[in-house]
Every structure is written in C-alpha cells, then in structure tokens.
Write a protein that holds these residues in place. Structure first.
Motif, PDB file in Angstrom:
ATOM      1  N   GLY A 100      48.412  28.699  48.135  1.00  0.00           N
ATOM      2  CA  GLY A 100      49.524  29.885  48.500  1.00  0.00           C
ATOM      3  C   GLY A 100      49.196  31.212  48.314  1.00  0.00           C
ATOM      4  N   SER A 101      48.363  31.596  47.651  1.00  0.00           N
ATOM      5  CA  SER A 101      48.287  33.042  47.639  1.00  0.00           C
ATOM      6  C   SER A 101      48.723  33.646  48.527  1.00  0.00           C
ATOM      7  CB  SER A 101      46.734  33.334  47.186  1.00  0.00           C
ATOM      8  OG  SER A 101      46.003  33.421  47.745  1.00  0.00           O
ATOM      9  N   MET A 102      48.567  33.543  49.962  1.00  0.00           N
ATOM     10  CA  MET A 102      48.770  34.388  51.226  1.00  0.00           C
ATOM     11  C   MET A 102      51.016  34.464  50.759  1.00  0.00           C
ATOM     12  SD  MET A 102      48.604  31.151  52.277  1.00  0.00           S
ATOM     13  CE  MET A 102      47.212  31.173  52.600  1.00  0.00           C
ATOM     14  N   GLU A 103      50.933  33.492  51.069  1.00  0.00           N
ATOM     15  CA  GLU A 103      52.773  33.060  50.926  1.00  0.00           C
ATOM     16  C   GLU A 103      52.960  33.968  49.211  1.00  0.00           C
ATOM     17  OE1 GLU A 103      51.366  30.022  51.543  1.00  0.00           O
ATOM     18  OE2 GLU A 103      51.532  29.675  53.595  1.00  0.00           O
ATOM     19  N   ASN A 104      53.217  33.493  48.677  1.00  0.00           N
ATOM     20  CA  ASN A 104      53.640  34.232  46.963  1.00  0.00           C
ATOM     21  C   ASN A 104      51.915  34.625  46.244  1.00  0.00           C
ATOM     22  OD1 ASN A 104      54.694  33.892  44.365  1.00  0.00           O
ATOM     23  ND2 ASN A 104      55.021  32.344  44.271  1.00  0.00           N
ATOM     24  N   ASN A 105      52.000  35.281  45.760  1.00  0.00           N
ATOM     25  CA  ASN A 105      51.126  36.208  45.503  1.00  0.00           C
ATOM     26  C   ASN A 105      51.638  36.603  44.248  1.00  0.00           C
ATOM     27  OD1 ASN A 105      52.472  38.331  44.672  1.00  0.00           O
ATOM     28  ND2 ASN A 105      51.867  38.677  47.692  1.00  0.00           N
ATOM     29  N   ASN A 106      52.598  36.103  43.738  1.00  0.00           N
ATOM     30  CA  ASN A 106      52.834  35.920  41.839  1.00  0.00           C
ATOM     31  C   ASN A 106      52.256  35.373  41.342  1.00  0.00           C
ATOM     32  OD1 ASN A 106      54.929  38.184  42.314  1.00  0.00           O
ATOM     33  ND2 ASN A 106      56.783  36.051  42.550  1.00  0.00           N
ATOM     34  N   ASP A 107      51.606  34.288  41.187  1.00  0.00           N
ATOM     35  CA  ASP A 107      51.018  33.126  40.444  1.00  0.00           C
ATOM     36  C   ASP A 107      49.576  33.730  40.375  1.00  0.00           C
ATOM     37  OD1 ASP A 107      52.952  31.629  40.058  1.00  0.00           O
ATOM     38  OD2 ASP A 107      52.118  29.635  41.184  1.00  0.00           O
ATOM     39  N   PHE A 108      49.393  34.467  41.757  1.00  0.00           N
ATOM     40  CA  PHE A 108      47.479  34.865  41.583  1.00  0.00           C
ATOM     41  C   PHE A 108      48.032  36.002  41.057  1.00  0.00           C
ATOM     42  CE2 PHE A 108      44.519  37.940  43.872  1.00  0.00           C
ATOM     43  CZ  PHE A 108      44.143  37.372  43.896  1.00  0.00           C
ATOM     44  N   LEU A 109      49.256  37.266  41.025  1.00  0.00           N
ATOM     45  CA  LEU A 109      48.782  37.864  40.257  1.00  0.00           C
ATOM     46  C   LEU A 109      48.327  37.633  38.673  1.00  0.00           C
ATOM     47  CD1 LEU A 109      50.878  40.524  42.015  1.00  0.00           C
ATOM     48  CD2 LEU A 109      47.805  40.603  41.685  1.00  0.00           C
ATOM     49  N   LYS A 110      49.380  37.154  38.345  1.00  0.00           N
ATOM     50  CA  LYS A 110      49.333  36.290  36.759  1.00  0.00           C
ATOM     51  C   LYS A 110      48.080  35.892  36.506  1.00  0.00           C
ATOM     52  CE  LYS A 110      52.253  33.003  33.967  1.00  0.00           C
ATOM     53  NZ  LYS A 110      52.844  32.007  33.864  1.00  0.00           N
ATOM     54  N   GLU A 111      47.578  34.960  37.231  1.00  0.00           N
ATOM     55  CA  GLU A 111      46.124  34.808  36.812  1.00  0.00           C
ATOM     56  C   GLU A 111      45.385  36.108  36.680  1.00  0.00           C
ATOM     57  OE1 GLU A 111      42.196  31.720  36.777  1.00  0.00           O
ATOM     58  OE2 GLU A 111      44.754  31.758  36.022  1.00  0.00           O
ATOM     59  N   PHE A 112      45.003  37.213  37.583  1.00  0.00           N
ATOM     60  CA  PHE A 112      44.181  37.816  37.475  1.00  0.00           C
ATOM     61  C   PHE A 112      45.305  38.914  36.462  1.00  0.00           C
ATOM     62  CE2 PHE A 112      44.024  42.402  38.975  1.00  0.00           C
ATOM     63  CZ  PHE A 112      42.341  42.714  38.964  1.00  0.00           C
ATOM     64  N   LYS A 113      45.992  39.224  36.337  1.00  0.00           N
ATOM     65  CA  LYS A 113      46.334  39.984  35.230  1.00  0.00           C
ATOM     66  C   LYS A 113      45.929  39.839  33.698  1.00  0.00           C
ATOM     67  CE  LYS A 113      50.666  42.187  37.452  1.00  0.00           C
ATOM     68  NZ  LYS A 113      52.033  42.496  37.181  1.00  0.00           N
ATOM     69  N   SER A 114      46.154  38.316  33.704  1.00  0.00           N
ATOM     70  CA  SER A 114      45.796  37.326  32.554  1.00  0.00           C
ATOM     71  C   SER A 114      44.046  37.695  32.322  1.00  0.00           C
ATOM     72  CB  SER A 114      45.966  36.194  32.604  1.00  0.00           C
ATOM     73  OG  SER A 114      47.550  35.831  32.782  1.00  0.00           O
ATOM     74  N   LEU A 115      43.479  38.225  33.649  1.00  0.00           N
ATOM     75  CA  LEU A 115      41.993  37.671  33.635  1.00  0.00           C
ATOM     76  C   LEU A 115      41.116  39.243  32.523  1.00  0.00           C
ATOM     77  CD1 LEU A 115      40.557  35.454  36.519  1.00  0.00           C
ATOM     78  CD2 LEU A 115      40.083  34.719  33.757  1.00  0.00           C
ATOM     79  N   THR A 116      41.968  39.976  33.936  1.00  0.00           N
ATOM     80  CA  THR A 116      41.464  41.473  33.172  1.00  0.00           C
ATOM     81  C   THR A 116      41.714  42.023  32.444  1.00  0.00           C
ATOM     82  OG1 THR A 116      41.771  41.379  35.873  1.00  0.00           O
ATOM     83  CG2 THR A 116      41.511  43.748  34.421  1.00  0.00           C
ATOM     84  N   LYS A 117      43.466  41.510  31.876  1.00  0.00           N
ATOM     85  CA  LYS A 117      43.245  41.943  30.469  1.00  0.00           C
ATOM     86  C   LYS A 117      42.418  41.720  29.126  1.00  0.00           C
ATOM     87  CE  LYS A 117      47.013  41.556  27.202  1.00  0.00           C
ATOM     88  NZ  LYS A 117      48.561  41.056  26.815  1.00  0.00           N
ATOM     89  N   CYS A 118      42.162  40.741  29.159  1.00  0.00           N
ATOM     90  CA  CYS A 118      40.991  39.861  28.449  1.00  0.00           C
ATOM     91  C   CYS A 118      39.841  40.376  29.163  1.00  0.00           C
ATOM     92  CB  CYS A 118      40.758  38.256  29.054  1.00  0.00           C
ATOM     93  SG  CYS A 118      41.776  37.294  28.185  1.00  0.00           S
ATOM     94  N   THR A 119      39.492  40.795  30.321  1.00  0.00           N
ATOM     95  CA  THR A 119      37.759  41.373  30.085  1.00  0.00           C
ATOM     96  C   THR A 119      37.905  42.573  29.862  1.00  0.00           C
ATOM     97  OG1 THR A 119      37.582  39.903  32.068  1.00  0.00           O
ATOM     98  CG2 THR A 119      36.630  42.051  32.091  1.00  0.00           C
ATOM     99  N   LEU A 120      38.926  43.564  29.709  1.00  0.00           N
ATOM    100  CA  LEU A 120      39.266  44.899  29.343  1.00  0.00           C
ATOM    101  C   LEU A 120      39.782  45.188  27.641  1.00  0.00           C
ATOM    102  CD1 LEU A 120      41.535  46.792  32.100  1.00  0.00           C
ATOM    103  CD2 LEU A 120      38.793  46.643  31.760  1.00  0.00           C
ATOM    104  N   ASN A 121      39.766  44.325  27.061  1.00  0.00           N
ATOM    105  CA  ASN A 121      40.381  44.585  25.936  1.00  0.00           C
ATOM    106  C   ASN A 121      38.886  44.077  24.810  1.00  0.00           C
ATOM    107  OD1 ASN A 121      42.295  44.964  26.179  1.00  0.00           O
ATOM    108  ND2 ASN A 121      43.346  42.839  26.098  1.00  0.00           N
ATOM    109  N   TYR A 122      38.063  43.605  25.943  1.00  0.00           N
ATOM    110  CA  TYR A 122      36.322  42.646  25.008  1.00  0.00           C
ATOM    111  C   TYR A 122      35.330  42.754  26.334  1.00  0.00           C
ATOM    112  CZ  TYR A 122      40.299  41.493  21.767  1.00  0.00           C
ATOM    113  OH  TYR A 122      40.930  41.355  20.772  1.00  0.00           O
ATOM    114  N   ASN A 123      34.500  42.850  25.703  1.00  0.00           N
ATOM    115  CA  ASN A 123      33.030  42.722  26.371  1.00  0.00           C
ATOM    116  C   ASN A 123      32.360  41.135  26.343  1.00  0.00           C
ATOM    117  OD1 ASN A 123      33.452  45.146  26.435  1.00  0.00           O
ATOM    118  ND2 ASN A 123      32.285  45.872  24.909  1.00  0.00           N
ATOM    119  N   ASP A 124      32.785  40.531  26.290  1.00  0.00           N
ATOM    120  CA  ASP A 124      31.773  38.928  25.924  1.00  0.00           C
ATOM    121  C   ASP A 124      32.248  37.759  27.127  1.00  0.00           C
ATOM    122  OD1 ASP A 124      34.632  38.266  25.061  1.00  0.00           O
ATOM    123  OD2 ASP A 124      33.926  37.638  23.151  1.00  0.00           O
TER     124      ASP A 124
END
Length: 210
Positions: A100-124
């Motif tokens: 459903g990411s084509m109709e509602n990208n809120n959940d998609f962006l929530k997942e992306f932001k969470s993963l990216t925050k972890c990745t940028l803060n740490y290298n593992d």
C-alpha cells in the motif's frame, strides 16, 4: 597530511513527492560521510529487478544499481593520503516495499526514517542507500545493502551442522550489537525473529518491526 572531504549532496533531483523529497534531503544534511549520503534513485537506474521474498507487509527484491554504491578510494600522493570519492558501478542491492505504499506513504516513511536513523548513528547496521519508486506500480521502495546469504532462518537450516561455536558466538554478538543500536536510537523491536535477520559477512537485523 590527510585530505578530508565533506559529503556532497546532489540537489538537481526530485521524486515529485514533497514528503519523500523533504525526508531524503533531511537525511542528506545529517550524513557526515560521503558513503552515508542518502539518495533519490531513479527506477531506470535499477536493472534486473527480481522478487526474492514476499510477506504480509510487503515484498523484497534484488536489483543491479547501475550508478553503484558510494565509496572512498585511498590514494597515495607522495607523503600524503588523498581520499577520492568513487562508485562501485553495477552494484547488487536489495529493494523493500511496504504493502500500500503507493496510496499511503506515511508507514513507508516511518520505516525508512527509523532504519536510516539507526544506520547514520552507528556503523553496525545494514547500509541504507536511498529511496526509489517503481514506475509501473508506483510503489516506493527502500534501497539497501544486499545480503548474499539471505535470512538467518534459512542460513541456519542449511549450515547449522557445520558452524563452529566461534562462528555461532560471533553471529550472536552481531545480533546483540544491532539490538543495542536499535535501543540506543530510541526504538523497541516488536517483531524479532530469525526471518528478520539477514546474513552476509555478518548478521544484520533488517526489519525493525515497528
């Protein structure tokens, strides 16, 4: 003497979705290394897209990213170390979408932001490269590091009898380190199982289960 480079940020692009653009730009500004800069990746720069997994929450694909993963080459120049920005052309990457990411990208962006925050803060953590959009289905997809050995569940079923205790303990340490990273980033994993852990040179938690 060491030549230090600031991350470059490409500005002549748009996903044609303000929320996606704002999200990508925000994480570009937070990147402190060239290799960590998040990108909007046009779908026509991805080839040989193949579905490799599917579940109730979405699908995972493998693909070839023609432009390639960012890296930094170290070059000796007399007594100086010079670092040159480069790419690994035709890199194999993974793509993940949410239903459903084509109709509602809120959940998609929530997942992306969470993963990216972890990745940028740490290298593992598993590397995140950017976002793309399937031009046929209009689904948004996260572009991230491809894990050659698939899920930990499948890996253990295939290799468990031949794994040494040293390898098993290292895998456990990798998973524990990733969990610690998630907790330090102020998240709690709510769907933790071996199908959400990927195996490559090390073990990675690939889905936060948020």
């Amino acid at each position: 003497m060491v030549s230090i480079m600031r991350p470059d940020i490409a500005t002549r692009w748009t996903s044609r979705n303000k929320h996606i653009d704002d999200c990508v730009k925000a994480f570009q500004l937070r990147a402190w290394k060239y290799e960590n800069v998040i990108e909007w990746i046009p779908f026509d720069r991805l080839s040989n897209v193949k579905e490799i997994g599917k579940g109730g929450f979405g699908s995972v694909y493998s693909a070839i990213w023609l432009d390639g993963i960012r890296n930094v080459d170290k070059i000796k120049d007399d007594d100086n170390d010079v670092y040159k920005r480069a790419r690994e052309p035709s890199s194999t990457v993974a793509l993940k979408t949410l239903t459903g990411s084509m109709e509602n990208n809120n959940d998609f962006l929530k997942e992306f932001k969470s993963l990216t925050k972890c990745t940028l803060n740490y290298n593992d953590m598993l590397a995140i490269y950017g976002i793309t959009q399937n031009t046929q289905t209009n689904e948004y997809l996260i572009v991230f590091q491809y894990a050659n050995d698939g899920s930990l569940y499948k890996y253990l079923r295939k290799h468990f009898s031949t794994l040494t205790w040293e390898t098993k303990l290292q895998m456990l340490k990798d998973i524990s380190d990733n969990l610690d990273t998630i907790h330090r980033s102020a998240f709690i994993h709510v769907d933790f199982h071996s199908g959400n852990i990927l195996q490559d040179q090390q073990s990675y938690i690939a889905d936060l289960g948020l």
